[in-house]
Write a protein that holds these residues in place. Structure first.
Motif, PDB file in Angstrom:
ATOM      1  N   CYS A  21     -49.810  29.757 -65.845  1.00  0.00           N
ATOM      2  CA  CYS A  21     -51.223  29.960 -65.301  1.00  0.00           C
ATOM      3  C   CYS A  21     -51.875  30.842 -66.229  1.00  0.00           C
ATOM      4  N   VAL A  22     -51.362  31.926 -66.616  1.00  0.00           N
ATOM      5  CA  VAL A  22     -52.402  32.774 -67.526  1.00  0.00           C
ATOM      6  C   VAL A  22     -52.656  32.275 -68.995  1.00  0.00           C
ATOM      7  N   ILE A  23     -51.667  31.531 -69.426  1.00  0.00           N
ATOM      8  CA  ILE A  23     -52.114  30.815 -70.735  1.00  0.00           C
ATOM      9  C   ILE A  23     -53.123  29.648 -70.544  1.00  0.00           C
ATOM     10  N   VAL A  24     -53.078  28.894 -69.526  1.00  0.00           N
ATOM     11  CA  VAL A  24     -54.209  28.028 -69.578  1.00  0.00           C
ATOM     12  C   VAL A  24     -55.508  28.568 -69.123  1.00  0.00           C
ATOM     13  N   GLU A  25     -55.476  29.787 -68.472  1.00  0.00           N
ATOM     14  CA  GLU A  25     -56.670  30.372 -68.230  1.00  0.00           C
ATOM     15  C   GLU A  25     -57.295  31.032 -69.715  1.00  0.00           C
ATOM     16  N   MET A  26     -56.323  31.452 -70.411  1.00  0.00           N
ATOM     17  CA  MET A  26     -56.364  32.150 -71.656  1.00  0.00           C
ATOM     18  C   MET A  26     -57.152  30.919 -72.655  1.00  0.00           C
ATOM     19  N   GLU A  27     -56.380  29.954 -72.761  1.00  0.00           N
ATOM     20  CA  GLU A  27     -57.037  28.703 -73.371  1.00  0.00           C
ATOM     21  C   GLU A  27     -58.584  28.395 -73.141  1.00  0.00           C
ATOM     22  N   LYS A  28     -58.802  28.401 -71.794  1.00  0.00           N
ATOM     23  CA  LYS A  28     -60.227  28.081 -71.310  1.00  0.00           C
ATOM     24  C   LYS A  28     -61.068  29.374 -71.849  1.00  0.00           C
ATOM     25  N   LEU A  29     -60.795  30.664 -71.659  1.00  0.00           N
ATOM     26  CA  LEU A  29     -61.665  31.546 -71.881  1.00  0.00           C
ATOM     27  C   LEU A  29     -61.558  31.824 -73.825  1.00  0.00           C
ATOM     28  N   GLN A  30     -60.699  31.364 -74.370  1.00  0.00           N
ATOM     29  CA  GLN A  30     -60.965  31.427 -75.899  1.00  0.00           C
ATOM     30  C   GLN A  30     -61.724  30.326 -76.167  1.00  0.00           C
ATOM     31  N   GLU A  31     -61.889  29.109 -75.602  1.00  0.00           N
ATOM     32  CA  GLU A  31     -62.673  27.943 -75.831  1.00  0.00           C
ATOM     33  C   GLU A  31     -64.336  28.572 -75.645  1.00  0.00           C
ATOM     34  N   PHE A  32     -64.443  29.273 -74.558  1.00  0.00           N
ATOM     35  CA  PHE A  32     -65.644  29.876 -74.146  1.00  0.00           C
ATOM     36  C   PHE A  32     -66.153  30.630 -75.172  1.00  0.00           C
ATOM     37  N   VAL A  33     -65.215  31.575 -75.632  1.00  0.00           N
ATOM     38  CA  VAL A  33     -65.557  32.726 -76.726  1.00  0.00           C
ATOM     39  C   VAL A  33     -65.917  32.157 -77.980  1.00  0.00           C
ATOM     40  N   ASN A  34     -65.110  31.169 -78.612  1.00  0.00           N
ATOM     41  CA  ASN A  34     -65.375  30.384 -79.570  1.00  0.00           C
ATOM     42  C   ASN A  34     -66.790  29.804 -79.663  1.00  0.00           C
ATOM     43  N   ALA A  35     -67.110  29.445 -78.438  1.00  0.00           N
ATOM     44  CA  ALA A  35     -68.277  28.705 -78.419  1.00  0.00           C
ATOM     45  C   ALA A  35     -69.332  29.468 -78.335  1.00  0.00           C
ATOM     46  N   ASN A  36     -69.429  30.722 -77.671  1.00  0.00           N
ATOM     47  CA  ASN A  36     -70.360  31.593 -77.371  1.00  0.00           C
ATOM     48  C   ASN A  36     -70.327  33.000 -78.080  1.00  0.00           C
ATOM     49  N   GLY A  37     -69.382  33.302 -78.611  1.00  0.00           N
ATOM     50  CA  GLY A  37     -69.207  34.569 -79.274  1.00  0.00           C
ATOM     51  C   GLY A  37     -68.478  35.546 -78.494  1.00  0.00           C
ATOM     52  N   PRO A  38     -68.112  36.534 -78.929  1.00  0.00           N
ATOM     53  CA  PRO A  38     -67.390  37.608 -78.043  1.00  0.00           C
ATOM     54  C   PRO A  38     -68.388  38.665 -77.446  1.00  0.00           C
ATOM     55  N   THR A  39     -69.452  38.642 -78.129  1.00  0.00           N
ATOM     56  CA  THR A  39     -70.492  39.457 -77.603  1.00  0.00           C
ATOM     57  C   THR A  39     -71.918  39.123 -77.316  1.00  0.00           C
ATOM     58  N   TYR A  40     -72.903  39.891 -76.609  1.00  0.00           N
ATOM     59  CA  TYR A  40     -74.002  39.293 -76.156  1.00  0.00           C
ATOM     60  C   TYR A  40     -74.958  40.400 -76.411  1.00  0.00           C
ATOM     61  N   THR A  41     -76.218  40.104 -76.418  1.00  0.00           N
ATOM     62  CA  THR A  41     -77.220  41.057 -76.656  1.00  0.00           C
ATOM     63  C   THR A  41     -78.453  41.142 -75.442  1.00  0.00           C
ATOM     64  N   HIS A  42     -78.810  42.356 -74.956  1.00  0.00           N
ATOM     65  CA  HIS A  42     -79.925  42.286 -74.433  1.00  0.00           C
ATOM     66  C   HIS A  42     -80.656  43.523 -74.312  1.00  0.00           C
ATOM     67  N   LYS A  43     -81.943  43.473 -73.751  1.00  0.00           N
ATOM     68  CA  LYS A  43     -82.840  44.727 -74.002  1.00  0.00           C
ATOM     69  C   LYS A  43     -82.842  45.881 -72.931  1.00  0.00           C
ATOM     70  N   ALA A  44     -82.352  46.989 -73.464  1.00  0.00           N
ATOM     71  CA  ALA A  44     -82.314  47.931 -72.471  1.00  0.00           C
ATOM     72  C   ALA A  44     -83.723  48.658 -72.200  1.00  0.00           C
ATOM     73  N   LYS A  45     -83.886  49.326 -71.110  1.00  0.00           N
ATOM     74  CA  LYS A  45     -85.126  49.798 -70.600  1.00  0.00           C
ATOM     75  C   LYS A  45     -85.845  50.568 -71.640  1.00  0.00           C
ATOM     76  N   SER A  46     -84.931  51.165 -72.738  1.00  0.00           N
ATOM     77  CA  SER A  46     -85.771  51.818 -73.627  1.00  0.00           C
ATOM     78  C   SER A  46     -86.433  50.934 -74.638  1.00  0.00           C
ATOM     79  N   GLY A  47     -86.094  49.561 -74.511  1.00  0.00           N
ATOM     80  CA  GLY A  47     -86.449  48.672 -75.415  1.00  0.00           C
ATOM     81  C   GLY A  47     -85.587  48.299 -76.589  1.00  0.00           C
ATOM     82  N   ASP A  48     -84.677  49.077 -76.801  1.00  0.00           N
ATOM     83  CA  ASP A  48     -83.454  48.876 -77.722  1.00  0.00           C
ATOM     84  C   ASP A  48     -82.553  47.680 -77.414  1.00  0.00           C
ATOM     85  N   ILE A  49     -82.181  46.888 -78.483  1.00  0.00           N
ATOM     86  CA  ILE A  49     -81.420  45.816 -78.293  1.00  0.00           C
ATOM     87  C   ILE A  49     -79.907  46.351 -78.337  1.00  0.00           C
ATOM     88  N   ILE A  50     -79.150  46.080 -77.258  1.00  0.00           N
ATOM     89  CA  ILE A  50     -77.719  46.590 -77.078  1.00  0.00           C
ATOM     90  C   ILE A  50     -76.806  45.300 -76.990  1.00  0.00           C
TER      91      ILE A  50
END
Length: 108
Positions: free
Chosen positions: A38-67
């Motif tokens: 079960c964990v391996i199948v879940e891991m495979e799906k998560l790996q596909e998502f991370v491969n497609a979208n990258g391990p990080t995302y960015t957003h703008k903080a209240k201060s205006g900085d990109i995090i």
């Protein structure tokens, strides 16, 4: 195993077939392999998502900085890897006394 998806059941049977070459599978091993599949199948799906979208995302903080932050899916992927590692270690602990070629299995 009724609760498992077809993909999880397929992975379970693959794992049982591989592990059975190295040790006699008992009830506790069957349970570990169910969880591991079960964990391996879940891991495979998560790996596909991370491969497609990258391990990080960015957003703008209240201060205006990109995090930049780790995606929750990436963190879940890391947790899955740890869980599989623990399960493999437990299987190895019971295997080491019955078979010396476990390295061959892990290399598969």
């Amino acid at each position: 195993m009724e609760y498992m998806t077809k993909a999880q059941q397929k992975k379970y049977h693959e794992l049982v077939e591989k592990w059975a070459k190295y040790k006699e599978i008992d009830v506790s091993d069957e349970l570990r392999l169910e969880v591991m599949s079960c964990v391996i199948v879940e891991m495979e799906k998560l790996q596909e998502f991370v491969n497609a979208n990258g391990p990080t995302y960015t957003h703008k903080a209240k201060s205006g900085d990109i995090i930049s932050r780790a995606r929750p899916e990436y963190q879940q992927l890391q947790e899955c890897r740890q869980r599989v590692g623990v399960l493999v270690d437990k299987m190895n602990t019971t295997t080491s006394s019955t078979h010396d070629d476990i390295g061959d299995f892990i290399a598969m």
